[in-house]
Design an enzyme around this catalytic site. Structure first.
Site, PDB file in Angstrom:
ATOM      1  N   ASP A  39       0.757  -1.256   0.000  1.00  0.00           N
ATOM      2  CA  ASP A  39       0.000   0.000   0.000  1.00  0.00           C
ATOM      3  C   ASP A  39       0.793   1.314   0.000  1.00  0.00           C
ATOM      4  OD1 ASP A  39      -1.556  -2.098   0.823  1.00  0.00           O
ATOM      5  OD2 ASP A  39      -2.239  -1.157   2.658  1.00  0.00           O
ATOM      6  N   GLN A  55       4.157   0.532   2.310  1.00  0.00           N
ATOM      7  CA  GLN A  55       4.350  -0.683   3.098  1.00  0.00           C
ATOM      8  C   GLN A  55       5.554  -1.417   2.508  1.00  0.00           C
ATOM      9  OE1 GLN A  55       1.956  -2.172   5.889  1.00  0.00           O
ATOM     10  NE2 GLN A  55       2.610  -0.041   5.953  1.00  0.00           N
ATOM     11  N   ARG A 167      -7.525  -0.754  11.461  1.00  0.00           N
ATOM     12  CA  ARG A 167      -6.264  -0.307  10.846  1.00  0.00           C
ATOM     13  C   ARG A 167      -6.451   0.730   9.739  1.00  0.00           C
ATOM     14  NH1 ARG A 167      -7.025  -5.702   9.565  1.00  0.00           N
ATOM     15  NH2 ARG A 167      -7.454  -6.209   7.387  1.00  0.00           N
TER      16      ARG A 167
HETATM   17  C1  FRU Z   1      -3.918  -3.619   2.703  1.00  0.00           C
HETATM   18  C2  FRU Z   1      -3.298  -4.026   4.023  1.00  0.00           C
HETATM   19  C3  FRU Z   1      -3.653  -3.026   5.087  1.00  0.00           C
HETATM   20  C4  FRU Z   1      -2.544  -3.193   6.078  1.00  0.00           C
HETATM   21  C5  FRU Z   1      -1.366  -3.478   5.175  1.00  0.00           C
HETATM   22  C6  FRU Z   1      -0.349  -4.416   5.771  1.00  0.00           C
HETATM   23  O1  FRU Z   1      -3.259  -4.067   1.578  1.00  0.00           O
HETATM   24  O2  FRU Z   1      -3.718  -5.326   4.354  1.00  0.00           O
HETATM   25  O3  FRU Z   1      -4.931  -3.204   5.635  1.00  0.00           O
HETATM   26  O4  FRU Z   1      -2.347  -2.055   6.837  1.00  0.00           O
HETATM   27  O5  FRU Z   1      -1.882  -4.023   3.986  1.00  0.00           O
HETATM   28  O6  FRU Z   1       0.805  -4.460   5.012  1.00  0.00           O
END
Ligand code: FRU
Length: 493
Positions: A39, A55, A167
């Protein structure tokens, strides 16, 4: 103070990225510096530049304990990596710094808000991950986690809210200077909803309301919410997990959902008026928006999908790219997406043809390449007898091709990447029902080595796919079953 975990990650990425040649990456889409990316996070304009975090697992090209990678750009297309911004180095985020967002504080500091994940061992020995919202404040390079973290915990959840699915905080500043924040959550039946919190200073938060709730319509848990005003409407964006299709909307699996509505002035409720998918292709998830200094609402998504991650070449040192940043607007109640206008500055070597009429396969001089911006206008060569099918094929050689086809009678645009070198039994085709009359269609196709983004009818529908076809497959051809007349303008990027 920089922790050892962060220092290690920074050192690692600096050395490891040297093994990745520039040509083995996309040209103008942000890809992970090294290892794995999912993300987009913290998309914001800060100190004269766009900041985009993501991420990030620097240590392998697979998802693992999440860090926040970091890059900056002045035009959303040329990105410069900065050192890892967040590492999982505190008790409350030791199992991952999950997705979140950013805002500028009144004193000029940059604030990040993210989900800290901490695994707990249950009495029966099984583990579960608790998710809480945390903040970190910095100068655009180094960020210090707030002593009072976490700032939102299970204690702030409304009745029945799951602390294991809580989250992806998206923060925004209100006109009175205070802050709002939407967070993804689900109830005990895993039914998704968007929670709205408010804060005077960004550090101490209160639950305000359930802004939007699924009521078992669109998938299960709702991830990565966003909430903003656009063209006089209010827009809620989420990425639902475990979706089921409804006609040509919401293909199975991890999808994207846009709710357009308005705020009821007396109750403060968000009233839904329209819902739609955001992207109708294969690889697009977890989008996040920011406001550009000139007022444009710009969205960027992870150009990937959890279900199709196996489509990845084994020798790749990086995995994960972002979509093209897209300018959003609303027309006739629908979300419209266009590539950011900055991309026009990358255009070179214009080639154009007008009124090309054909009834079979054609190739056109000067029309080829894998970093391309191409606009096509298609109409029947003979209005009394509309053609049956049109297709444009790209990333093509004797063995490979990816195609976009259009069947005017069915009003279907289809993207097909099954001949893109994939050896996996994952989804390779997707169809979208578009608005069209009399066999007319406009397509804008943007290719960047490992992806194709197809904007149909000036952004009414967008279909995005990744493709890892060998770069030598750079042919482009056109096909008609029946008589098609086409105008085309093509640029190299
Ligand atoms: C979405 C997700 C989010 C989480 C992240 C973890 O793709 O699952 O909900 O914060 O990726 O990497």
């Amino acid at each position: 103070m920089i922790s050892q975990v962060l220092r290690d990650a920074r050192k690692y990425e600096e050395t490891a990225e040297k093994a990745v040649a520039a040509e083995s990456r996309p040209g103008f889409h942000l890809s992970t510096r090294i290892g794995w990316m999912n993300d987009p996070n913290g998309f914001s304009f800060y100190n004269g530049e766009y900041h985009l975090f993501y991420q990030y697992n620097p240590y392998s090209s697979h998802w693992d304990t999440m860090h926040w990678g970091h890059a900056v750009s002045s035009d959303l297309l040329h990105w410069r990596y900065l050192p890892v911004a967040l590492a999982p180095d505190m008790d409350y985020d030791k199992d991952g710094c999950f997705s979140g967002s950013a805002v500028t504080l009144p004193d000029g500091r940059h604030m990040l808000i993210y989900t800290g994940v901490e695994k707990e061992i249950r009495p029966d020995g099984s583990t579960c991950a608790i998710q809480r919202q945390c903040v970190a404040v910095g100068d655009g390079i180094d960020y210090e986690k707030y002593q009072g973290n976490p700032v939102l915990t299970e204690n702030n959840l409304p009745e029945g809210g799951s602390k294991y699915d809580f989250r992806d905080p998206k923060i925004f500043q209100k006109t009175d200077g205070s802050y709002g924040c939407v967070v993804g959550n689900c109830d005990k039946d895993r039914d998704g909803r968007v929670l709205l919190f408010t804060s005077r200073d960004g550090f101490s938060w209160n639950f305000d309301r359930i802004l939007a709730a699924n009521h078992e319509r669109f998938g299960k848990m709702w991830e990565c919410p966003d909430f903003f005003e656009l063209d006089g409407k209010q827009v809620v964006i989420v990425s639902p997990q475990e979706m089921m299709p409804q006609g040509f909307e919401y293909h199975n699996g991890n999808g994207t959902l846009c709710l357009i509505g308005k705020m009821d002035e007396t109750t403060g409720e968000f009233v839904e008026e329209h819902n739609q998918s955001i992207d109708y292709g294969i690889d697009f998830y977890a989008p996040q928006t920011t406001l550009a200094p000139d007022g444009r609402r710009i969205m960027i998504g992870w150009m990937q999908n959890w279900d199709t991650c196996p489509v990845n070449s084994p020798e790749r040192l990086w995995f994960g790219q972002m979509s093209l940043p897209r300018e959003l607007s609303i027309k006739d109640g629908r979300l419209i997406q266009k590539p950011v206008k900055e991309i026009e500055n990358l255009r070179r070597n214009k080639v154009s043809y007008k009124n090309i009429t054909f009834t079979d396969v054609i190739q056109l001089d000067g029309i080829k390449g894998r970093k391309v911006d191409m606009e096509l206008s298609i109409q029947p060569g003979n209005e009394q007898q509309i053609y049956h099918k049109f297709a444009v094929r790209f990333a093509q050689d004797g063995n490979y091709q990816t195609s976009v086809s259009f069947r005017p009678y069915e009003k279907i645009v289809k993207i097909d990447r099954k001949f893109s070198g994939s050896r996996q039994a994952v989804i390779h085709q997707r169809r979208s029902l578009v608005r069209t009359e009399g066999g007319k269609l406009k397509l804008r196709i943007i290719l960047d080595r490992f992806s194709a983004e197809i904007f149909v009818n000036d952004g009414e529908h967008v279909l995005t796919v990744t493709m890892y076809t060998n770069q030598t497959a750079d042919g482009i051809s056109f096909f008609a079953d029946g008589e098609v007349t086409m105008d085309i303008v093509k640029y190299d990027l």
